[in-house]
Design an enzyme around this catalytic site. Structure first.
Site, PDB file in Angstrom:
ATOM      1  N   ILE A  14     -13.361  -3.551   7.520  1.00  0.00           N
ATOM      2  CA  ILE A  14     -12.285  -2.561   7.651  1.00  0.00           C
ATOM      3  C   ILE A  14     -12.468  -1.440   6.611  1.00  0.00           C
ATOM      4  O   ILE A  14     -11.684  -1.316   5.674  1.00  0.00           O
ATOM      5  CB  ILE A  14     -10.891  -3.201   7.529  1.00  0.00           C
ATOM      6  CG1 ILE A  14     -10.809  -4.168   6.332  1.00  0.00           C
ATOM      7  CG2 ILE A  14     -10.521  -3.928   8.824  1.00  0.00           C
ATOM      8  CD1 ILE A  14      -9.386  -4.648   6.023  1.00  0.00           C
TER       9      ILE A  14
ATOM     10  N   ASN B 140     -18.282   5.961  10.101  1.00  0.00           N
ATOM     11  CA  ASN B 140     -18.064   4.520  10.103  1.00  0.00           C
ATOM     12  C   ASN B 140     -18.230   3.942  11.509  1.00  0.00           C
ATOM     13  O   ASN B 140     -18.866   2.907  11.705  1.00  0.00           O
ATOM     14  CB  ASN B 140     -16.670   4.187   9.578  1.00  0.00           C
ATOM     15  CG  ASN B 140     -16.512   4.455   8.097  1.00  0.00           C
ATOM     16  OD1 ASN B 140     -17.493   4.549   7.355  1.00  0.00           O
ATOM     17  ND2 ASN B 140     -15.278   4.582   7.651  1.00  0.00           N
TER      18      ASN B 140
ATOM     19  N   TYR C 133       0.799  -1.213   0.000  1.00  0.00           N
ATOM     20  CA  TYR C 133       0.000   0.000   0.000  1.00  0.00           C
ATOM     21  C   TYR C 133       0.842   1.280   0.000  1.00  0.00           C
ATOM     22  O   TYR C 133       0.471   2.266   0.645  1.00  0.00           O
ATOM     23  CB  TYR C 133      -0.931   0.031   1.214  1.00  0.00           C
ATOM     24  CG  TYR C 133      -1.982  -1.050   1.269  1.00  0.00           C
ATOM     25  CD1 TYR C 133      -2.226  -1.914   0.200  1.00  0.00           C
ATOM     26  CD2 TYR C 133      -2.749  -1.225   2.418  1.00  0.00           C
ATOM     27  CE1 TYR C 133      -3.180  -2.909   0.277  1.00  0.00           C
ATOM     28  CE2 TYR C 133      -3.723  -2.210   2.502  1.00  0.00           C
ATOM     29  CZ  TYR C 133      -3.926  -3.055   1.426  1.00  0.00           C
ATOM     30  OH  TYR C 133      -4.878  -4.045   1.513  1.00  0.00           O
TER      31      TYR C 133
ATOM     32  N   LYS D 152     -12.238   2.187   4.871  1.00  0.00           N
ATOM     33  CA  LYS D 152     -11.281   3.298   4.916  1.00  0.00           C
ATOM     34  C   LYS D 152     -12.043   4.599   5.107  1.00  0.00           C
ATOM     35  O   LYS D 152     -13.156   4.756   4.607  1.00  0.00           O
ATOM     36  CB  LYS D 152     -10.478   3.364   3.609  1.00  0.00           C
ATOM     37  CG  LYS D 152      -9.356   4.379   3.643  1.00  0.00           C
ATOM     38  CD  LYS D 152      -8.701   4.533   2.275  1.00  0.00           C
ATOM     39  CE  LYS D 152      -9.569   5.336   1.338  1.00  0.00           C
ATOM     40  NZ  LYS D 152      -8.893   5.696   0.072  1.00  0.00           N
TER      41      LYS D 152
END
Length: 279
Positions: A235, A247, A52, A237
């Site tokens: 998970i 979230n 990443y 972002k």
């Protein structure tokens, strides 16, 4: 934030965590602030990977001074996943993350190195105290069976897979297999990849109606639907602290059985695919 057992790992983990793919494309102070806001709100499961880009360094900055609060996950690329290469890749990730340990270390997807070699590297790291546990990502059932044979019973902590409302392939076989073997399922890209259903779509209207029942948002409903089974974690972002807070607000949300049935009907899982989808 709700926490659940994470496969065989002797720790409970936040059901909604924080993904970091492409987080290094964002304004760095904003990305760091988003991760820290997520931690403040209980999203202590942070996932990253050597693939990443600079994400590991962003995460390292965000968790500075708070390492003990975090369940930290990273991944080794298949091209680096020989025994020695796995150990070396982990050392590089630890340096970028500015920590002495990972809570879980994953093989990013099946590759050409024998799984026994990769897992031997994981076990060496575990014995050295550099990782608490290890797992896999993007493994279908045949890969999981091979991993179970190579790694031994009770060793695989999780399988991280693509899972969102319009991509439910894992429900056919992968998710049940993991549940039968005590392996956690971690859903990456839970909002899709730039394709979350809009409010004018039939599915989007269902999400909005369910959200209105709870004073929630459509995305919060989506996260809670994906995490409806006790084996499964998500998970997402976040691009900003406000996004992280949105979230996290999915954590206390509880859908009724009727609402789950409505969402299931609005986003049918479709036939079992020949291959497990991945991004």
């Amino acid at each position: 934030m709700e926490q659940r057992p994470f496969g065989p790992v002797p720790r409970d983990v936040a059901v909604i965590g924080q993904g970091t793919w492409y987080i290094d494309d964002a304004h760095r102070p904003t990305a760091v602030a988003a991760l820290r806001r997520g931690l403040d709100l209980g999203m202590t499961h942070i996932d990253t990977a050597e693939m990443y880009g600079d994400a590991e360094t962003v995460v390292g900055e965000a968790i500075a001074g708070r390492r003990d609060d975090v369940f930290l996950v990273s991944k080794v690329l298949p091209s680096n996943a020989s025994l020695a290469g796995t150990v070396a890749a982990c050392e590089r990730s630890l340096a970028r993350l500015r920590t002495d340990r990972l809570d879980c270390y994953l093989l990013h997807w099946p590759g050409s190195y024998p799984l026994g070699d990769t897992f031997a590297g994981f076990e060496r790291l575990r014995e050295q105290g550099k990782i608490l546990s290890w797992g896999v990502s993007n493994f279908d059932v045949s890969n999981l069976e091979a991993a179970w044979k190579a790694g031994g019973e009770g060793r695989i902590a999780c399988n991280q897979v693509l899972y969102h409302l319009e991509e439910r392939a894992i429900e056919h076989a992968v998710q049940p297999w993991c549940e039968d073997h005590g392996i956690a399922v971690v859903a990456y890209s839970p909002f899709g990849h730039g394709s979350f259903p809009g409010p004018r779509t039939p599915g989007g209207r269902v999400l909005d109606e369910v959200a209105a029942n709870h004073g929630a948002t459509a995305r919060q409903v989506a996260l809670r639907f994906l995490a409806r089974r006790p084996s499964t974690f998500t998970i997402p972002k976040a691009s900003s602290p406000d996004h992280a807070a949105d979230n996290a607000s999915a954590g206390p949300l509880r859908l009724t059985e009727d609402e789950i049935i409505r969402i299931d009907a609005a986003f049918p899982r479709g036939p079992r695919p020949r291959r497990l989808p991945m991004l």
